[in-house]
Structure formats: structure tokens, C-alpha cells
Scaffold this active site. Structure first.
Site, mmCIF file in Angstrom:
data_model
loop_
_atom_site.group_PDB
_atom_site.id
_atom_site.type_symbol
_atom_site.label_atom_id
_atom_site.label_comp_id
_atom_site.label_asym_id
_atom_site.label_seq_id
_atom_site.Cartn_x
_atom_site.Cartn_y
_atom_site.Cartn_z
ATOM 1 N N SER A 110 87.541 116.290 49.313
ATOM 2 C CA SER A 110 86.145 116.153 50.955
ATOM 3 C C SER A 110 84.666 115.267 50.349
ATOM 4 C CB SER A 110 85.190 117.720 50.285
ATOM 5 O OG SER A 110 84.801 118.098 49.746
ATOM 6 N N TYR A 111 83.906 114.837 50.602
ATOM 7 C CA TYR A 111 82.644 113.926 50.787
ATOM 8 C C TYR A 111 81.835 114.836 49.013
ATOM 9 C CZ TYR A 111 78.451 111.459 51.776
ATOM 10 O OH TYR A 111 77.219 110.881 50.631
ATOM 11 N N PRO A 112 81.873 114.483 49.005
ATOM 12 C CA PRO A 112 81.461 114.655 46.763
ATOM 13 C C PRO A 112 80.421 115.053 46.345
ATOM 14 C CG PRO A 112 81.467 111.929 47.135
ATOM 15 C CD PRO A 112 82.264 112.892 47.736
ATOM 16 N N HIS A 148 77.172 119.176 54.819
ATOM 17 C CA HIS A 148 78.148 118.614 53.918
ATOM 18 C C HIS A 148 78.288 119.964 53.478
ATOM 19 C CE1 HIS A 148 77.793 114.441 54.328
ATOM 20 N NE2 HIS A 148 76.660 114.459 54.150
#
Length: 627
Positions: free
Chosen positions: A338-340, A395
Site C-alpha cells: 500500500s501507499y508507503p 492513508h
DNA sequence: GCAAGGTC
């Protein structure tokens, strides 16, 4: 039909939101920028009814700030930097992004901003609106803002159905930060480079065309300060001798040591008197006065944030913060994780984590572990992760998306994927459980304790292989009230030891705790002060430490000698700015007021620094001559 | 040639 243009902060969000709002029936077009796609579909917005929608994105900021042409380096006296006009500048990529926005909004009746719901996102939203208005003046007044904190379908649809407006206060706060960072950074960088550049150049053995830059930045200096501070605490450390008493008790063929409840004392005579007194009254016999048994556990980790990922990749794999973030970025682009970049350590309650665990059952390293989490046997079954306290509203925590199998050939990517996945599986596991026993002995007037731990269920430790928790040696088999014959009673001495040099992992922790940089920029600041030759990495017995250079130490001490009220090398100034930005966001101060206050302060500091510049030079010369 | 913050 009315036309609505939606714009997100990055393509991944545009793609997901388009997928949700279109029910999976959007069509994709290319844009002038290779990072950006346009998605067309129809949707029923409350402000426009059934509409033709184009969902697109930017890729971060659309503009950068700089001083105007007349105030370039060398073209003006440095103090003018504090009130020179500021202009917007664009990279090639940013121009392509802006032209896409302008073209796509030409026939639009409304624009809806879908940037991340954080401060920078609000500003990027504002930048998008400026570009859009250049393309289509009629959009004025028809600007909406979607408020969302994750990408679950119902949540996104709710955001689309409940449009809000851009928060101008947050926009102002970001603009304030930008201006202050720019003016203070440029002014002091030019000043330091001109003052010390040629001296440093000779000392570093650089050639004429490699003039060093000696930069000041609101994040660079506090980062440097942390490293210098640790280094000097070690240099100045004076070991102190302490004394203590230790008992040992027979335990089978072996003995068990019992530690003094007073720990240690720095006065030898006091310890000697106590010791003699005990010896006189109790000789070599002690009594068991307490046995406490309790269950204990070791907690599984919290859901993974960027800062935690960088800290642990540094600790477990000896990777630099930048290398781990770069690898995570690649893994994200390839769809593996996923988005880091996230500060969130709570999973949204509706997320389907079990199917993410299911994805991992095919892996030959942790597949069996993932299977037992889902189907047993045993008590270590899937358990919803612990909830941390941080939510960036943009996020979710970092987690694996799909199994990478043997699909990765880059070493760093392999390591980071393994870390993210093992961490995620550990998050979804039971805590490790054990049993601890603490036994207390009384000898003379003094008390002594020893503890033993039995690990009963390892649970998450089986997949989180870097964390150790071992069963210790068992305590001697003694009953409460029983007298025991000591195998020895000794008075010993020891010495306090200095702290270790700074590791990158500790520095990340310090920066995060003090609000220096963000999850996305902490690694860059650490890189930057290495590039500037303020600190160096040094390997000592398996560990890599961060050590300040002569230049780095001199800068910190030079400014200390000048005696600015808020030290540049301490996190305080930056934190004060954060407080002011918060006041702007809450409507308690305005941008002009805060910019003026901060710039006035920096002007005053510039004046002091300039009149005392000899102190900077002398400090550098002095420290250099000492080494 | 200079900052810090987004993102690729």
C-alpha cells in the site's frame, strides 16, 4: 449534461476514486504527463445532478516558490532576501500537469478537489484551483472539496455526496511555512557559503569548480544538532564508579544471582557499612520473603507507519532511511504494498484484513504461518490489530497488497517487502504470552530479587523474527519463608558508561518526536546533511553510527557562540513555527501576522550573525586545529 | 549553486 472535473493529489487516488464512483465503469485516457491519467464516467453530484465526470490528478505540488530574478544569488545584498518578491516556478513535469488541468476544465461547469485531507493537500488543492481558473474563469464559485480519510467505497461515495469548500486557513498556513523556509534558508545559506565556503573548500581538498554549499535549513540544523549533541555527550562523559551488593544462591549444579533492590550507590563507604552490617547479622543465610508469579505478555507491533518502517529497516537490515523509502516507493508502484507514506497506525474498521492475510498463504517463507492464522490449529488465530493513536486522515497503515512470490530481484525491495509482510502478519496475530516469577530475599536489612520468565506461547514472535523473547533460567526451588544458604555474598564495583553514538534509527525517532520534517522528508534531511559534509556515517563493530564532522560541530558551536535566543541547532524554532501554523489553521492568527513575526525574528538573527561572523570563523578554525 | 514539502 453538466460537466464536473475532479482532481486528486496523485494518480493512485484518482484511479481508486474513479473506480468507486463509476461502479467500475470508467474509461481511461492518457494525459500530457506520464504520471497522470484521466478517467471518464458519469455520477450524480448534489450540486450538479447527473453529470459527465473526468477524474484526474496531479503528482504532488503544481508550483514551487523562489525569489524573483533580481534577487538571485550574488545579485543583491543578502538581507534583501527577507523581503524580496516571491515568484512561482514550475518544472517541466509541473507544466505538463497544469496544462492537463487547464485543458480538462475548459468545458467543465464545476471542479471538485480530491487531494489528501492534510495541510499540504489543502494547499495543493488551492494550486489546482489557480491553474483551473486560468483555463476557465467560469469555474469561480463552483469549486468543491471532497473530505475523505480512506478509500472504502461507502466512505468515498459519502464524500462525493457531501461536498465542502477548501479550507483557506490551512492553505495560508502552508504558504506561511513555504515563505519562512525559503527566505531563512536562502539568506543563511548564501551567508554561510560566502563566509566559510573557501576555507571549507581547501580543507575538503575540493577543486575550484566544486565550491561547497554550506546550507542552513529549518530542518537541516536541528537534525545536525541532534547528532552533534550526542557526539559531545560522549566526548564529555566522565565515568563514575559505583558500588553494589550481589548475592548468589545455589540452583542445581549452578547458581542464581539476586540483584540488590537499591541498585547501586555512588558512595563506597555507605555500601561497605551496609554490607558489613548484613554480614554480621545474617552471615550467609537469607530468607525468602516474597514470591510473585504473574502472567505477562509481549505486545505485537502496532500497524506500520513510514517512520517505523524506516527505523526498523535501519535496525534489522542496516538499510539507510532513504534506501528503505525508495524501495517501498517501488513496491508501491508495482502494486505489492500500500501507499508507503503514512502516519496512520490504526486500520479502518471496515478493511478486509483477512483476505490480505489469505494473499500471503502461498509464500514459502511465511505462508504456513498465514494459514494457521486463518485456519488454526492452535490459539494464534487472526486477531484485529491493535489501534495506535495516529491518523493522518489520508492513508491507512502500510500493508502488503499481493504476494510477491519470486517476483522481486532487487535486494532492497525484497527486504522491505519481507519486513512489511512479516510486520503485517504480526499485527494480525496474538500477543506473545509468558509467565514471570520474581523472588525476593531478605539478607540483614536489605532486599534482593531475581526473576525468571517462561515463554508459553510465542504467537507473533514466530513471524516477527527480529524480536527476541526467550525463556530464562529457572529460579531455585525455594518456598516462601524458607531460609537459604548463600553460595556467596559480594560487594562489587562498576562504572557508568557513556551513551552510544547516534544510529540512524534513533535520529529518525528524535526527528519524528520533535516534529522535524515529515514521514516523507526525514530521510532526505539526513541525506542532505551528509551531502553537505556536516555528518558522516561510520562503521564500528557491526553498527553504523552518525558522527558529526569538523564543519558540522563548528556550525553548531559557532551559532551557540553568537548566542541567538532560539538556537538554530535545537528543535525549538521549528516547533514554534508549527504552533503558529496551528493558530492560523484555527483562525486565531493570520498569515501576514505570522510571516511578519517569523521573518522579523530571522532578520534580527541575521543581523546578530552578521556582526558576529568572526565567531563562526574562529570556531571553525579552533575546532579544526584540535583535530 | 540556496529551503521544505508534495510525488514518480
Amino acid at each position: 449534461m453538466p460537466r464536473v472535473l475532479c482532481v486528486a493529489e496523485k494518480n493512485s487516488i484518482a484511479k481508486s476514486v474513479a473506480g468507486i464512483l463509476s461502479g467500475g465503469r470508467s474509461s481511461r485516457r492518457d494525459s500530457p504527463s506520464k504520471y497522470i491519467k484521466n478517467y471518464d464516467f458519469t455520477f450524480d453530484f448534489p450540486f450538479s445532478g447527473s453529470s459527465d465526470v473526468t477524474m484526474t490528478s496531479v503528482a504532488g505540488h503544481l508550483t514551487g516558490l523562489d525569489l524573483d530574478q533580481a534577487h538571485g544569488w550574488g545579485k543583491c545584498p543578502i538581507p534583501q532576501v527577507f523581503d524580496a518578491p516571491i515568484v512561482e516556478i514550475h518544472t517541466k513535469d509541473q507544466e505538463k500537469m497544469a496544462s492537463n488541468i487547464k485543458r480538462e476544465c475548459r468545458n467543465a461547469d464545476y471542479i471538485m478537489i480530491w487531494t489528501d485531507c492534510d495541510r499540504e493537500g489543502e494547499y495543493i488543492g488551492w494550486e489546482i484551483v489557480q491553474a483551473a481558473l486560468q483555463g476557465n474563469r467560469n469555474l469561480q464559485g463552483n469549486v468543491y472539496r471532497a473530505i475523505f480519510s480512506h478509500l472504502e467505497s461507502r466512505h468515498i461515495i459519502h464524500a462525493a455526496k457531501n461536498p465542502k469548500r477548501l479550507d483557506q486557513r490551512a492553505v495560508d498556513a502552508v504558504r506561511t511555512r513555504m515563505e519562512v523556509d525559503l527566505r531563512s534558508g536562502v539568506a543563511f545559506t548564501r551567508f554561510l557559503t560566502e563566509l566559510l565556503g573557501s576555507k571549507v573548500e581547501r580543507d575538503l581538498g575540493l577543486k575550484n569548480n566544486q565550491r561547497p554549499i554550506i546550507s542552513y535549513g529549518t530542518c537541516q540544523f536541528p537534525t545536525l544538532g541532534f547528532v552533534v549533541d550526542r557526539f559531545e555527550r560522549i566526548q564529555k562523559f566522565i565515568p563514575e564508579t559505583f558500588w553494589y551488593i550481589v548475592l548468589s544462591v545455589p540452583n542445581g549444579p549452578d547458581t542464581t544471582n539476586f540483584q540488590w533492590e537499591r541498585g547501586h550507590l555512588f558512595d563506597r563507604l555507605t555500601v561497605a557499612v551496609i554490607f558489613e552490617l548484613c554480614l554480621e547479622t545474617s552471615r550467609n543465610i537469607a530468607k525468602v520473603t516474597d514470591i510473585k508469579s504473574k502472567s505477562t505478555s509481549k505486545y505485537r507491533p502496532l500497524p506500520l507507519t513510514t517512520v517505523e518502517l524506516q527505523k526498523n529497516c535501519s535496525r534489522f537490515y542496516k538499510m539507510s532511511a532513504k534506501a528503505s523509502l525508495d524501495a517501498a516507493e517501488k513496491l508501491y508502484q508495482k502494486g505489492y504494498i500500500s501507499y508507503p507514506r503514512t502516519e496512520t497506525d490504526i486500520f479502518p474498521s471496515k478493511m478486509d484484513l483477512q483476505s490480505l492475510v489469505e494473499q500471503q498463504t502461498s509464500d514459502n517463507r511465511w505462508g504456513d504461518y498465514a494459514k494457521t492464522l486463518l485456519n488454526g490449529p492452535g490459539s494464534n488465530r487472526f486477531k484485529w490489530p491493535r489501534a495506535g493513536k495516529n491518523d493522518d486522515k489520508a492513508h491507512p497503515p502500510i500493508h502488503p497488497i499481493i504476494s510477491c512470490g519470486a517476483g522481486l530481484d532487487n535486494e532492497n525491495e525484497k527486504k522491505v517487502y519481507e519486513y512489511v509482510t512479516r510486520h503485517f502478519l504480526a499485527c494480525c496475530s496474538e500477543d506473545s504470552k509468558g509467565h514471570s516469577t520474581t523472588m525476593t530475599l531478605k539478607w540483614g536489612t536489605e532486599f534482593f530479587t531475581a526473576s525468571g520468565i517462561v515463554v508459553l506461547e510465542r504467537n507473533f514472535l514466530d513471524v516477527y523474527v527480529w524480536m527476541k523473547w526467550e525463556t530464562t533460567k529457572q529460579l531455585p526451588n525455594l518456598a516462601l519463608g524458607q531460609d537459604v544458604e548463600l553460595s556467596s555474598s559480594l560487594m562489587k564495583d562498576g562504572q557508568t558508561s557513556p551513551p552510544n553514538h547516534m544510529t540512524e534509527s534513533e535520529l529518525i525517532l528524535l526527528m519524528d518526536a520533535n516534529g522535524i520534517g515529515t514521514d516523507a522528508t526525514i530521510a532526505e534531511h539526513i541525506e542532505k546533511i551528509q551531502q553537505r559534509d556536516y555528518i558522516k556515517k561510520k562503521k564500528m563493530s557491526k553498527q553504523t553510527y552518525l558522527i558529526p564532522t569538523t564543519l558540522g560541530i563548528s556550525l553548531v558551536h559557532g551559532f551557540e557562540a553568537i548566542g541567538l535566543e532560539d538556537s538554530f541547532a535545537k528543535p525549538f524554532l521549528r516547533r514554534q513555527m508549527e504552533v503558529d501554523l496551528k493558530l492560523i489553521c484555527d483562525g486565531n492568527k493570520n498569515k501576514l501576522e505570522v510571516v511578519n513575526d517569523l521573518i522579523t525574528k530571522y532578520q534580527e538573527y541575521y543581523g546578530l550573525t552578521s556582526t558576529n561572523q568572526n565567531k563562526l570563523v574562529e570556531t571553525y578554525m579552533n575546532i579544526k586545529s584540535l583535530i
